[in-house]
Design a protein around this motif. Sequence first.
Motif, PDB file in Angstrom:
ATOM      1  N   GLY A 126       0.829  -1.190   0.000  1.00 26.15           N
ATOM      2  CA  GLY A 126       0.000   0.000   0.000  1.00 26.15           C
ATOM      3  C   GLY A 126       0.865   1.241   0.000  1.00 26.15           C
ATOM      4  O   GLY A 126       2.095   1.170  -0.040  1.00 26.15           O
ATOM      5  N   LEU A 127       0.213   2.390   0.018  1.00 24.57           N
ATOM      6  CA  LEU A 127       0.943   3.657   0.030  1.00 24.57           C
ATOM      7  C   LEU A 127       1.303   4.035   1.456  1.00 24.57           C
ATOM      8  O   LEU A 127       0.596   3.696   2.406  1.00 24.57           O
ATOM      9  CB  LEU A 127       0.078   4.777  -0.563  1.00 24.57           C
ATOM     10  CG  LEU A 127      -0.018   4.865  -2.075  1.00 24.57           C
ATOM     11  CD1 LEU A 127      -0.780   3.705  -2.672  1.00 24.57           C
ATOM     12  CD2 LEU A 127      -0.651   6.191  -2.475  1.00 24.57           C
TER      13      LEU A 127
ATOM     14  N   TYR B 280     -10.134   2.709  -2.244  1.00 22.38           N
ATOM     15  CA  TYR B 280      -9.616   3.176  -3.522  1.00 22.38           C
ATOM     16  C   TYR B 280      -9.376   1.988  -4.437  1.00 22.38           C
ATOM     17  O   TYR B 280      -9.048   0.886  -3.996  1.00 22.38           O
ATOM     18  CB  TYR B 280      -8.293   3.924  -3.342  1.00 22.38           C
ATOM     19  CG  TYR B 280      -8.416   5.277  -2.705  1.00 22.38           C
ATOM     20  CD1 TYR B 280      -8.321   5.440  -1.332  1.00 22.38           C
ATOM     21  CD2 TYR B 280      -8.614   6.407  -3.491  1.00 22.38           C
ATOM     22  CE1 TYR B 280      -8.421   6.700  -0.751  1.00 22.38           C
ATOM     23  CE2 TYR B 280      -8.715   7.665  -2.916  1.00 22.38           C
ATOM     24  CZ  TYR B 280      -8.617   7.802  -1.551  1.00 22.38           C
ATOM     25  OH  TYR B 280      -8.721   9.037  -0.986  1.00 22.38           O
TER      26      TYR B 280
ATOM     27  N   PHE C 134      -6.288  -3.614  -8.175  1.00 22.44           N
ATOM     28  CA  PHE C 134      -5.693  -3.617  -6.847  1.00 22.44           C
ATOM     29  C   PHE C 134      -6.538  -2.673  -5.997  1.00 22.44           C
ATOM     30  O   PHE C 134      -6.747  -1.518  -6.365  1.00 22.44           O
ATOM     31  CB  PHE C 134      -4.244  -3.136  -6.953  1.00 22.44           C
ATOM     32  CG  PHE C 134      -3.420  -3.302  -5.712  1.00 22.44           C
ATOM     33  CD1 PHE C 134      -2.692  -2.243  -5.203  1.00 22.44           C
ATOM     34  CD2 PHE C 134      -3.334  -4.525  -5.062  1.00 22.44           C
ATOM     35  CE1 PHE C 134      -1.902  -2.390  -4.066  1.00 22.44           C
ATOM     36  CE2 PHE C 134      -2.552  -4.698  -3.931  1.00 22.44           C
ATOM     37  CZ  PHE C 134      -1.834  -3.620  -3.436  1.00 22.44           C
TER      38      PHE C 134
ATOM     39  N   LEU D 298      -7.306  -0.716  -2.417  1.00 23.02           N
ATOM     40  CA  LEU D 298      -6.636  -0.191  -1.236  1.00 23.02           C
ATOM     41  C   LEU D 298      -7.647   0.423  -0.275  1.00 23.02           C
ATOM     42  O   LEU D 298      -8.480   1.240  -0.672  1.00 23.02           O
ATOM     43  CB  LEU D 298      -5.610   0.862  -1.633  1.00 23.02           C
ATOM     44  CG  LEU D 298      -4.345   0.327  -2.296  1.00 23.02           C
ATOM     45  CD1 LEU D 298      -3.633   1.427  -3.041  1.00 23.02           C
ATOM     46  CD2 LEU D 298      -3.428  -0.295  -1.263  1.00 23.02           C
TER      47      LEU D 298
ATOM     48  N   GLY E 297      -3.780   0.255   4.052  1.00 25.66           N
ATOM     49  CA  GLY E 297      -3.492  -1.150   4.182  1.00 25.66           C
ATOM     50  C   GLY E 297      -2.576  -1.605   3.059  1.00 25.66           C
ATOM     51  O   GLY E 297      -2.191  -0.810   2.196  1.00 25.66           O
TER      52      GLY E 297
END
Lengths: 111, 114
Positions: free
Chosen positions: A43-44, B35, B88, B90, B106
């Motif tokens: 993740g970011l 997201y 993907f 998020l 996460g």
Amino acid sequence: GDSVTQMEGPVTLSEEAFLTINCTYTATGYPSLFWYVQYPGEGLQLLLKATKADDKGSNKGFEATYRKETTSFHLEKGSVQVSDSAVYFCALNTNAGKSTFGDGTTLTVKP
Amino acid sequence: DGGITQSPKYLFRKEGQNVTLSCEQNLNHDAMYWYRQDPGQGLRLIYYSQIVNDFQKGDIAEGYSVSREKKESFPLTVTSAQKNPTAFYLCASSMAPTATGELFFGEGSRLTVL
């Protein structure tokens, strides 16, 4: 609406080179500005932030200055390392609490 | 350690099936977000919630649904109505829906439609 435009990648540099990733934004009001970093498969995570004009955010040798007059928040690092290879996202956040992200810039640093 | 836990990390779905992605946080954050990330693109907001039992659509909510029955949990269901669900995903949270708050993410869930 709000938007963030980042320098297109990918960017490939040799170790110890100087890095600049350009970021400009459009927003109503006075946003806070952020740089996030994403390592492969993860993740970011926040790299740095600035919440008002002329503020400079810094972390791990990276810096960015909130320039209201040019609506910019360019990311810089004086000497990159192989471990800096990642995707970098510029983002803004308004009082509504919703973040808007740029498309990301992939950085590869070669030894 | 405090953080956000997403599960599963990888998920495969047949066309026509609904799947639910889990997101749990123990940071005591009020706001939570989902997201979607596609290759070479930025993050696009699907849904967000600023308080328990309330949530709002983001920019690409069609084909998705969420619930926020507990402060620490914000599951996302990808329904069969989502035409291109391979991506993907998020989950993120923040202390409060204010401008200065950073997002905590996460590690993501990668969904593949077979």
